[in-house]
Design a protein around this motif. Structure first.
Motif, PDB file in Angstrom:
ATOM      1  N   MET A 161       1.075  -1.161  -0.004  1.00  0.00           N
ATOM      2  CA  MET A 161      -0.050  -0.015   0.013  1.00  0.00           C
ATOM      3  C   MET A 161       0.776   1.279   0.146  1.00  0.00           C
ATOM      4  N   ARG A 162       0.408   2.307  -0.595  1.00  0.00           N
ATOM      5  CA  ARG A 162       1.006   3.727  -0.395  1.00  0.00           C
ATOM      6  C   ARG A 162       0.615   4.333   0.625  1.00  0.00           C
ATOM      7  N   SER A 163       1.487   4.725   1.345  1.00  0.00           N
ATOM      8  CA  SER A 163       0.962   5.526   2.641  1.00  0.00           C
ATOM      9  C   SER A 163       2.090   6.446   3.184  1.00  0.00           C
ATOM     10  N   THR A 164       1.890   7.058   4.186  1.00  0.00           N
ATOM     11  CA  THR A 164       2.860   7.799   5.053  1.00  0.00           C
ATOM     12  C   THR A 164       2.929   7.071   6.156  1.00  0.00           C
ATOM     13  N   TRP A 165       4.054   6.625   6.681  1.00  0.00           N
ATOM     14  CA  TRP A 165       4.264   5.722   7.828  1.00  0.00           C
ATOM     15  C   TRP A 165       4.767   6.441   9.220  1.00  0.00           C
ATOM     16  N   ILE A 166       4.169   6.138  10.425  1.00  0.00           N
ATOM     17  CA  ILE A 166       4.607   6.531  11.396  1.00  0.00           C
ATOM     18  C   ILE A 166       5.340   5.103  12.070  1.00  0.00           C
ATOM     19  N   LEU A 167       6.512   5.209  12.811  1.00  0.00           N
ATOM     20  CA  LEU A 167       7.101   3.981  13.348  1.00  0.00           C
ATOM     21  C   LEU A 167       7.334   4.369  14.951  1.00  0.00           C
ATOM     22  N   GLY A 168       6.927   3.283  15.601  1.00  0.00           N
ATOM     23  CA  GLY A 168       7.069   3.464  16.927  1.00  0.00           C
ATOM     24  C   GLY A 168       7.158   1.942  17.778  1.00  0.00           C
ATOM     25  N   GLY A 169       7.419   2.307  18.929  1.00  0.00           N
ATOM     26  CA  GLY A 169       7.476   1.069  20.085  1.00  0.00           C
ATOM     27  C   GLY A 169       8.077   1.458  21.408  1.00  0.00           C
ATOM     28  N   HIS A 170       7.822   0.659  22.254  1.00  0.00           N
ATOM     29  CA  HIS A 170       8.113   0.914  23.728  1.00  0.00           C
ATOM     30  C   HIS A 170       9.236  -0.342  23.865  1.00  0.00           C
ATOM     31  N   SER A 171      10.137   0.353  24.506  1.00  0.00           N
ATOM     32  CA  SER A 171      11.316  -0.580  25.030  1.00  0.00           C
ATOM     33  C   SER A 171      12.260  -1.202  23.736  1.00  0.00           C
ATOM     34  N   LYS A 172      12.451  -2.298  23.630  1.00  0.00           N
ATOM     35  CA  LYS A 172      13.203  -2.715  22.434  1.00  0.00           C
ATOM     36  C   LYS A 172      12.277  -2.518  21.257  1.00  0.00           C
ATOM     37  N   GLY A 173      11.019  -2.143  21.243  1.00  0.00           N
ATOM     38  CA  GLY A 173      10.092  -1.673  20.095  1.00  0.00           C
ATOM     39  C   GLY A 173      10.685  -0.388  19.606  1.00  0.00           C
ATOM     40  N   GLY A 174      11.144   0.339  20.482  1.00  0.00           N
ATOM     41  CA  GLY A 174      11.504   1.775  20.083  1.00  0.00           C
ATOM     42  C   GLY A 174      12.767   1.659  19.343  1.00  0.00           C
ATOM     43  N   ASN A 175      13.704   0.821  19.508  1.00  0.00           N
ATOM     44  CA  ASN A 175      14.975   0.411  19.026  1.00  0.00           C
ATOM     45  C   ASN A 175      14.651  -0.221  17.642  1.00  0.00           C
ATOM     46  N   LEU A 176      13.524  -0.962  17.456  1.00  0.00           N
ATOM     47  CA  LEU A 176      13.329  -1.622  16.217  1.00  0.00           C
ATOM     48  C   LEU A 176      12.753  -0.753  15.182  1.00  0.00           C
ATOM     49  N   ALA A 177      11.989   0.627  15.802  1.00  0.00           N
ATOM     50  CA  ALA A 177      11.423   1.322  15.031  1.00  0.00           C
ATOM     51  C   ALA A 177      12.381   2.355  14.380  1.00  0.00           C
ATOM     52  N   VAL A 178      13.388   2.679  15.162  1.00  0.00           N
ATOM     53  CA  VAL A 178      14.346   3.514  14.715  1.00  0.00           C
ATOM     54  C   VAL A 178      15.386   2.828  13.601  1.00  0.00           C
ATOM     55  N   TYR A 179      15.671   1.373  14.057  1.00  0.00           N
ATOM     56  CA  TYR A 179      16.309   0.593  12.999  1.00  0.00           C
ATOM     57  C   TYR A 179      15.525   0.514  11.688  1.00  0.00           C
TER      58      TYR A 179
END
Length: 388
Positions: A161-179
């Motif tokens: 799908m074509r979209s604008t994305w917001i990535l996020g997470g808490h704890s390791k999830g935040g690290n995964l979002a940045v990665y």
């Protein structure tokens, strides 16, 4: 003041076009990634399911949760389903992988905020020791399996799908979002609007030097509690906002303890003395070891846990007395060189802790002397002005 649940109760009547998507909304969706959606939204059907519909059909009642506060997580979901703001948010593309051999724990779910705006919530570390082992592996590996899965997940959705994305997470999830944001192809990176990292561990210095990180670092919004520990690990080059919490010490890692007022996090100016001491201790301790020494220590420590037969933190703590003999036997059976390295590394941590305490006491003493001196000067000037 309240928390993310009271935020939903107070602001839930406002749609996203009335109150824009914000940091608190991000933490809420990150928290929802800890719920188990197997059989509900793990077979993509173009966001047929919404938070309101899931709730109406009985979710998440009696569903296993990988969160440390399952009751409050369920309470949060109920509040979301009853709110105008969240009830029509679509939920889809749940993916979960746990592979002890690969030492991988990964999960993610996507929320549709509007037809062209989607939030990918990456799950943080759950209560499995595989997940904790993978976290520890970050201290010597530039890339861990869950991080690679995070990128693959983003690319797979962007291909659908074509979209604008917001990535996020808490704890390791935040690290995964940045990665995921830093490792996505440049064309896809341009479609990533924001990356929310809620108290996630950082990266090795050499990872932060990658062009991909440089390209997206101005879109990273990181939050940590005032007694932050997890969120400051390996994170010396990151900027962050500090949030007030009503919990103590490491328990501030719990998102439900983060304070919210007037629709936003309650900010504080600086981390507290416990956070500073822990951050200084752990990062100094890690700096004294090369990657090989860190790997040896992490593998040896994980081996001791495996010797108990426990696979989750509750299993270990519920029978901690019975696990002591297993750990003792495993230490005795350990290769002498590895055992020596293990004890030396633990000793280094103790020494680093002591050094940090003395350094902070010296700094506090120096600051106190300066405060006394300044107070004396101020009092003297007031006395002299009064005489004149």
């Amino acid at each position: 003041m309240g928390n993310i649940i009271t935020y939903v109760q107070e602001k839930g009547h406002l749609a996203f076009d009335e109150l824009g998507f914000n940091e608190v909304d991000s933490l809420i969706l990150s928290e929802l990634s800890y719920l188990s959606y197997e059989g509900w939204v793990d077979r993509p059907v173009a966001f047929e399911m919404t938070i309101g519909r899931l709730h109406a059909e009985g979710f998440p009642a009696n569903r296993p949760s990988n969160d440390y506060s399952p009751d409050r997580c369920e309470q949060l979901f109920h509040a979301l389903a009853e709110s105008r703001r969240f009830r029509d948010v679509g939920v889809d593309f749940f993916d979960s992988e746990i592979d002890p051999r690969e030492e991988k724990q990964f999960a993610a779910v996507t929320f549709r905020l509007s037809p062209r705006l989607h939030y990918i919530a990456y799950r943080g570390t759950d209560n499995t020791f595989v997940g904790w082992k993978e976290d520890l592996n970050m201290s010597f590996l530039e890339d861990i399996p869950a991080q690679k899965s995070a990128v693959t997940y983003l690319e797979r959705l962007a291909g659908r799908m074509r979209s604008t994305w917001i990535l996020g997470g808490h704890s390791k999830g935040g690290n995964l979002a940045v990665y995921a944001g830093m490792s996505a192809p440049p064309k896809l990176q341009r479609d990533v609007a924001l990356i929310y990292d809620h108290d996630g561990p950082g990266f090795l210095d050499r990872v932060l030097q990658r062009p991909g990180f440089q390209a997206i670092q101005d879109r990273i919004y990181k939050t940590v509690p005032e007694s932050a520990v997890v969120g400051l690990l390996l994170a010396e080059h990151e900027q962050y906002t500090i949030v007030e919490s009503d919990a103590k010490a490491i328990m501030q890692h719990d998102p439900f303890s983060w304070q919210v007022e007037n629709g936003e996090f309650v900010r504080v100016q600086d981390t507290d003395i416990l956070s500073k001491a822990t951050d200084r201790t752990l990062n100094h301790w890690l700096s004294t070891m090369d990657d090989g020494a860190r790997r040896t220590f992490v593998d040896a420590l994980y081996g001791l846990i495996q010797a108990t037969g426990a696979t989750t933190l509750p299993e270990l703590t519920e029978n901690w007395r019975g696990n002591i003999p297993s750990v003792y036997f495993a230490i005795r059976q350990m290769d002498p060189q590895i055992r020596k390295a293990l004890f030396e590394t633990v000793g280094g941590l103790v020494r680093a802790s002591g050094e940090s305490v003395w350094e902070m006491l010296d700094e506090r003493l120096a600051q106190t002397r300066e405060d006394v001196r300044n107070d004396f000067i101020e009092r003297f000037q007031r006395w002299r002005d009064a005489r004149e």
